[in-house]
Design an enzyme around this catalytic site. Sequence first.
Site, PDB file in Angstrom:
ATOM      1  N   HIS A 188       1.656  -1.112  -0.190  1.00  0.00           N
ATOM      2  CA  HIS A 188       0.067   0.041   0.450  1.00  0.00           C
ATOM      3  C   HIS A 188       0.652   0.948  -0.711  1.00  0.00           C
ATOM      4  O   HIS A 188       0.678   1.830  -0.268  1.00  0.00           O
ATOM      5  CB  HIS A 188      -1.258  -0.045   0.499  1.00  0.00           C
ATOM      6  CG  HIS A 188      -0.616   0.483   2.713  1.00  0.00           C
ATOM      7  ND1 HIS A 188      -0.348  -0.870   3.551  1.00  0.00           N
ATOM      8  CD2 HIS A 188       0.074   1.054   2.824  1.00  0.00           C
ATOM      9  CE1 HIS A 188       0.711  -0.570   4.572  1.00  0.00           C
ATOM     10  NE2 HIS A 188       0.444   1.045   4.143  1.00  0.00           N
ATOM     11  N   ASP A 247      -0.120  -7.639   1.326  1.00  0.00           N
ATOM     12  CA  ASP A 247      -0.185  -6.384   1.842  1.00  0.00           C
ATOM     13  C   ASP A 247       2.020  -6.079   1.455  1.00  0.00           C
ATOM     14  O   ASP A 247       2.705  -5.808   2.635  1.00  0.00           O
ATOM     15  CB  ASP A 247      -0.322  -5.550   2.566  1.00  0.00           C
ATOM     16  CG  ASP A 247      -0.042  -3.809   2.550  1.00  0.00           C
ATOM     17  OD1 ASP A 247       0.283  -3.461   1.781  1.00  0.00           O
ATOM     18  OD2 ASP A 247      -0.115  -3.439   4.038  1.00  0.00           O
ATOM     19  N   SER A 289       4.751   2.886   7.661  1.00  0.00           N
ATOM     20  CA  SER A 289       4.484   1.430   7.138  1.00  0.00           C
ATOM     21  C   SER A 289       5.509   1.032   6.314  1.00  0.00           C
ATOM     22  O   SER A 289       6.245   1.868   5.423  1.00  0.00           O
ATOM     23  CB  SER A 289       3.017   1.722   6.224  1.00  0.00           C
ATOM     24  OG  SER A 289       1.691   1.866   7.095  1.00  0.00           O
ATOM     25  N   GLY A 331      -8.107 -26.504  -1.976  1.00  0.00           N
ATOM     26  CA  GLY A 331      -9.985 -26.244  -2.965  1.00  0.00           C
ATOM     27  C   GLY A 331     -10.765 -26.759  -1.232  1.00  0.00           C
ATOM     28  O   GLY A 331     -11.192 -27.405  -1.940  1.00  0.00           O
TER      29      GLY A 331
END
Length: 474
Positions: free
Chosen positions: A114, A144, A218, A271
């Site tokens: 981000h 991220d 961040s 799955g």
Amino acid sequence: MPALITSIARLVAIAVVCTLAVPSFSAATATLPDFVELSKRLKPTVVNIRTVKNIKPKQRTRRSPNTQQSPYDNFFDEFFGQFFDQNQQRPRREQNLGSGFIISSDGYILTNFHVVNGADEVLVKLADGRELKGQIKGGDEKFDLALIKITDKEKVPALELGDSDKLEVGEWVMAIGNPFGLSQTVTAGIVSAKGRVIGSGPYDDFIQTDASINPGNSGGPLFNAEGKVVGIATAIVANGKGIGFATPINMAKAIVDQLRETGKVTRGYLGVQIQKLTPELAKSFNLDADKGALVADVIKGSPAEKAGIKTGDIILQYEGKPIVEYTELPRMVAATPLDKKVKITIFREGQKSEVVATIDKLKEEAEGEAAAKGEEGQANDKLGFTVSELTKDLAARFGYAEGKGLVITEVKPGSPADDTGIPPGTLLLEINGQRPTTLEQYNKLVAQLKSGDVTRLLVKLPDGSVHYVAMTLP
């Protein structure tokens, strides 16, 4: 005299206790990291990241020539149009700040996705003050994480990546970053918790820390006492104090080679649709502990189906690692290399067994499955709801295709079914492992239930998701 001797003896005993207590206090103090030395050694490896995004001007909508106009329209268009056009035709440059850290001497840098997402230009400022252009080599929104590459004439200092799995709650950690543009800011704290799920994505597994993390941190590193990276500062609680979250470094280590080589992440696929194993559900399956991932559905043709995994199985271990929280399984599968054969321990009908599945590639956009079908009828509400066979009218009402099956048409307020959150329009697939498709079959199963029994249902909600629910009959 005896009283004096007694008093002296008490004083000696107290002194001995205090003397014995001192070494444990000193030992605890000795484990405090040398933050001064760590800061000097590690700050050169932490970078500030500045991104630039070019915002194109929006064009003002023009009135169609065929549109009926008033006598004043032309005046307002000419007067105000010139003002708005002058402002809207100017492109803007939007800038954002973040942090990152160097993981190799040839200039590869890890940060959050981000931080660089949508950037037209990435500028990396080193600890020595130099600012270099960065190239985005790859990124993954769900994890991220992003990988940046800078080019320098000389080798740059790189960090050593630690093992976040070995991190303990209460352990000292230190963060370095660029909060609010204040470069090379050092903060310290402890690990407050591990395995936090904060709703940011399907692979949440955050380290919680009270080391101060703020906007601009961040992508910056979280270090342990040895100066090894154990996490990547990622998120904060907006109104909270001392609550920050970091992505475990082991998650980054699992995908960094893919980002370097292909620029994207290919995730493993098993799955199965899984859900939390509650104490009530565990009891209904005759399982002592409520640890594991309950399989609510198995995708046709998936590695799980080929391995023999069935609806109602409880996955206890994946490659020898226990599944404590059901949210751990998707992360483990996603990080598994394609075509790898993995051993999965399951619990079925009171017995543990092991199956082997070959991990496939995850399709990012899952294809929707056909809804269940059925016919006509109505059953009693012993469980707190009314069941009907799926007619053409009911199928149209709840958005299903026609066919065979049972649908819950009403839920009695305050009933055990109401407490589970089952809404009208839910398809009833199983009762205690049995699959009734007609009202006759359903009524026979319900007739066997007694007050106090824990009843397990497999249902398909109107949104298409399949879940187990458990209820105790009144």
